[in-house]
Design an enzyme around this catalytic site. Structure first.
Site, PDB file in Angstrom:
ATOM      1  N   LYS A 155       0.810  -1.217   0.000  1.00 53.89           N
ATOM      2  CA  LYS A 155       0.000   0.000   0.000  1.00 53.89           C
ATOM      3  C   LYS A 155       0.846   1.271   0.000  1.00 53.89           C
ATOM      4  O   LYS A 155       0.371   2.341  -0.388  1.00 53.89           O
ATOM      5  CB  LYS A 155      -0.922  -0.001   1.219  1.00 53.89           C
ATOM      6  N   THR A 161      -8.507   9.894   4.386  1.00 53.50           N
ATOM      7  CA  THR A 161      -9.048   8.623   3.906  1.00 53.50           C
ATOM      8  C   THR A 161      -9.771   7.944   5.054  1.00 53.50           C
ATOM      9  O   THR A 161      -9.627   8.335   6.207  1.00 53.50           O
ATOM     10  CB  THR A 161      -7.951   7.695   3.347  1.00 53.50           C
ATOM     11  N   SER A 166      -9.016   1.244   8.239  1.00 46.15           N
ATOM     12  CA  SER A 166      -8.396   0.827   9.499  1.00 46.15           C
ATOM     13  C   SER A 166      -7.211  -0.076   9.214  1.00 46.15           C
ATOM     14  O   SER A 166      -6.638  -0.667  10.115  1.00 46.15           O
ATOM     15  CB  SER A 166      -9.415   0.073  10.362  1.00 46.15           C
ATOM     16  N   TYR A 218       2.446   7.389  12.979  1.00 48.05           N
ATOM     17  CA  TYR A 218       2.958   8.074  11.790  1.00 48.05           C
ATOM     18  C   TYR A 218       2.560   9.548  11.774  1.00 48.05           C
ATOM     19  O   TYR A 218       2.752  10.229  10.775  1.00 48.05           O
ATOM     20  CB  TYR A 218       2.449   7.387  10.520  1.00 48.05           C
ATOM     21  N   GLY A 278      -9.733  -5.077  -2.870  1.00 50.07           N
ATOM     22  CA  GLY A 278     -10.309  -3.953  -3.603  1.00 50.07           C
ATOM     23  C   GLY A 278      -9.862  -3.915  -5.055  1.00 50.07           C
ATOM     24  O   GLY A 278     -10.485  -3.247  -5.888  1.00 50.07           O
ATOM     25  N   GLU A 293      -8.639 -15.198  -4.252  1.00 51.73           N
ATOM     26  CA  GLU A 293      -9.556 -14.692  -3.219  1.00 51.73           C
ATOM     27  C   GLU A 293      -9.915 -15.790  -2.223  1.00 51.73           C
ATOM     28  O   GLU A 293      -9.912 -16.969  -2.569  1.00 51.73           O
ATOM     29  CB  GLU A 293     -10.860 -14.200  -3.869  1.00 51.73           C
ATOM     30  N   ALA A 298     -16.429 -13.913   0.145  1.00 49.00           N
ATOM     31  CA  ALA A 298     -15.361 -12.931  -0.077  1.00 49.00           C
ATOM     32  C   ALA A 298     -14.788 -13.023  -1.494  1.00 49.00           C
ATOM     33  O   ALA A 298     -14.030 -12.139  -1.906  1.00 49.00           O
ATOM     34  CB  ALA A 298     -14.241 -13.121   0.950  1.00 49.00           C
ATOM     35  N   LYS A 332      10.377 -18.802   6.924  1.00 56.42           N
ATOM     36  CA  LYS A 332      10.724 -17.992   8.104  1.00 56.42           C
ATOM     37  C   LYS A 332      10.381 -16.513   7.878  1.00 56.42           C
ATOM     38  O   LYS A 332      11.099 -15.617   8.339  1.00 56.42           O
ATOM     39  CB  LYS A 332      12.205 -18.126   8.468  1.00 56.42           C
ATOM     40  N   ASN A 344       1.581  -7.333   8.124  1.00 58.30           N
ATOM     41  CA  ASN A 344       1.080  -6.728   9.359  1.00 58.30           C
ATOM     42  C   ASN A 344       0.030  -7.624   9.999  1.00 58.30           C
ATOM     43  O   ASN A 344      -1.110  -7.689   9.562  1.00 58.30           O
ATOM     44  CB  ASN A 344       0.520  -5.338   9.069  1.00 58.30           C
TER      45      ASN A 344
END
Lengths: 410, 410
Positions: free
Chosen positions: B81, B106, B109, B146, B219, B241, B247, B348, B391
């Site tokens: 992103k 924007t 979350s 940030y 998206g 997907e 989904a 790993k 993340n």
């Protein structure tokens, strides 16, 4: 194992020879950097950070540290142990008294077991691995997955050694111990050799050589091998241990007064499960031995330095640079957990708790940090660290991170 | 956001221009291989493996796959992103109608929020991020870390959009959406551009070009951008997907009969939380649009192919290679968990569940695997995959791996 009395001398040249022997069998793992972690290591801690530590009330140190991580978690079998195991096998193959068909044997439930099993399979010879019957099923499955013959034993060292002796008697297999043998030490040292060499292209400062390397210290194969690899260079070598339940036996033995004295038994359940073992006899003699070319250790000066630096601590931080290993530092379980979290969150690397003990020292041990500030000044140090392994029980990861807070930032 | 009507055309040349604009702001992340995972992907599954899947009773496919992983988990903010966000900012700076002091806004979350916050901070401008008040504290802290201004809203899209509109009205900040904008799509496409280029030095076969790339589809910014990056090459592009709770809206819309028809709403709690969103309008039009130079899509032929390939499945596997994206495949939650475990254990690397959906397709989707076997034959395919992000909430990792078994082997 090949007879220790016929082993090569414990020198850097022998580490180089070991490196040639295992080339093609093990990976040259990458060396990576992290600007976030170098920045964190170079950030002065606050007095609040030191509350509740042995350094409470001391002015926080302000070292400058640029970190270089040798990723042995990306090594075959997920740990540096592949180096020693393949080297032991290559050396055994040079021993006319060894019958390959009789194979090798060891007692281990950890990375050494998997490493020896892989090295044996690669050479087409049998491997007998004695494991406590209470070992984690995943570890048993992984070792069996390499084709090893698993023999279960009780969990005490007496029980394991009795079973191992029986396997040797019955099969004629040669014992390959996990760390207390020159061939293993020389094999593990190749990780340091590569780190020294790979770092030269990454270091921005003019000298292009690591100022120091810090490695985890368990049985001592890695630390003593890396010390040998650095012994003819300007690079200092340090060890890192957990303090929990006395797992810092290496540090206690190293700083024993008036002379180093190996601690022979440890019973600790530190989260750094690869470091629960006492330092081996040969590794300890290397670690505490005189460094070639250095002035003989001045015990009195070292003692004075120790008292000066060790203020508030347990004497750690004494810095007799005349020894092969220039110092050993310890960290708490919480500090290991915090370092582990940083590596997962910021470096996105899977490592086992034992692998981050050196990083925890660089981030949190004020004796180490004060020593770096004093030795390096504003130039700082280029510090190599070895991520020794990445074999972790994923289902227990959440627990491993413990109560440490999730961090934020770039 | 810069006015979409003034955006560059959606072409590979525009992705190349985007790459020049964001150079220096984002990392060229490494491309890595794993002999273990390539071997697993090239191993025929057993009839027992297929029991309980849509392919039960079918003969398992026998594709040959060499895998190349683009590590966007090592990207800044830990996700691809960053590419779109920095590109959107660079493009905005070219817009004379935009007042930098008024900043950007924007609602997100997730990774887009952190990416936009970092890009804004790097440019010294304010970022307003609208987040549901029920967001995980760690995500709120990371975004605030940030330097972003966090504004809380309710959790429905109506509530979030109302708050966002209010922020725009009050501050004059420009809206930077997470995927439904040409500048975002072109920015994300730079990951594909790099992967194509970096793979050439790793591919053993004479052609030196990836046969295909598969990316996660949420998206649609990444998938459509990568498709543009590949549009003038011989490399096919596929989407992946989760199937859980619908989904796989992109797949359903892509294969809608007689023409593609975007599914506009999704409500799924798939573990791949980055892929819970419906495909955006512009990404969908790129994904389903004609590929330059290819014959126009023959819907009838595509439909016949779909019926042939989709045996036992839900029509997935239809392979209208004339479209910009050559096919979209789905995987179950268990398959995502199993792929996630493999990446942690064998590579790993820390990745988030959304990142491994393409790998799960390559390992477990028999429609995809049969298509590769048919298209590639014994030569196999060099397949690029994008680890989209790393993340993950570490404390929930144990849960994420679910009931999948710990694997063993080399």
């Amino acid at each position: 194992m090949s007879d220790p009395s016929t082993a090569p001398p414990l020198t850097r040249a022998s580490v180089e020879a070991a490196h040639r022997l295992i080339a093609g069998h093990v990976h040259e793992t990458p060396v990576v950097t992290s600007s976030t972690l170098s920045r964190l290591a170079s950030t002065q801690r606050t007095p609040q950070d030191l509350a509740g530590t042995p350094w409470a009330g001391r002015a926080p140190a302000a070292p400058v540290l640029r970190l270089y991580f040798k990723c042995e978690n990306l090594q075959r079998v997920g740990a540096f142990k592949a180096r020693g195991a393949f080297h032991a096998l290559e050396r055994l193959k040079l021993d006319p008294a060894w019958d390959p068909a009789r194979g090798v044997v060891t007692h281990s439930s950890g990375n050494h077991a998997q490493a020896l099993a892989l090295a044996a399979r690669s050479n087409g010879i049998p491997a007998h691995i004695v494991m406590p019957s209470i070992s984690a099923p995943a570890k048993i499955a992984a070792t069996a997955g390499y084709g090893a013959n698993i023999i279960f034993s009780g969990s005490t060292s007496v029980e394991r050694e009795a079973v191992t002796a029986r396997v040797v008697a019955e099969t004629g297999a040669r014992l390959v111990p996990p760390y207390d043998h020159p061939d293993i030490i020389l094999g593990q040292g190749t990780a340091g050799l590569e780190l020294l060499s790979q770092a030269t292209s990454l270091i921005p400062s003019p000298h292009k050589t690591l100022n120091a390397i810090i490695t985890p210290l368990g049985g001592g194969g890695l630390l003593s091998g890396v010390a040998l690899a650095c012994s003819t260079t300007s690079t200092h070598v340090f060890g890192a241990e957990p303090s929990y339940e006395g797992a810092d036996d290496g540090r206690r033995g190293y700083y024993a007064s008036p002379f180093p004295s190996r601690v022979e038994a440890v019973s600790s359940l530190t989260v750094a499960d690869g470091l629960r073992t006492p330092v081996g006899r040969i590794p300890f003699s290397v670690i505490t031995g005189p460094r070639p070319g250095a002035a003989a250790v001045d015990t009195e000066a070292a003692q004075a330095s120790k008292e000066q630096v060790g203020h508030g601590g347990a004497g750690q931080g004494a810095n007799p640079f005349g020894r092969m290993v220039a110092g050993i530092y310890n960290v708490s379980e919480d500090e290991i957990g915090a370092a582990l979290r940083l590596v997962y969150e910021r470096m996105k690397l899977v490592v086992e708790p034992s692998a981050v003990v050196g990083l925890a020292v660089a981030l949190y041990n004020e004796d180490f940090r004060a020593m770096v500030e004093r030795e390096a000044g504003a130039d700082g140090w280029d510090l190599g660290l070895i991520f020794s392994g990445g074999n972790v029980n994923l289902d227990s990861l959440g627990r491993l991170f413990g109560k440490t807070q999730q961090a934020s930032g770039t």
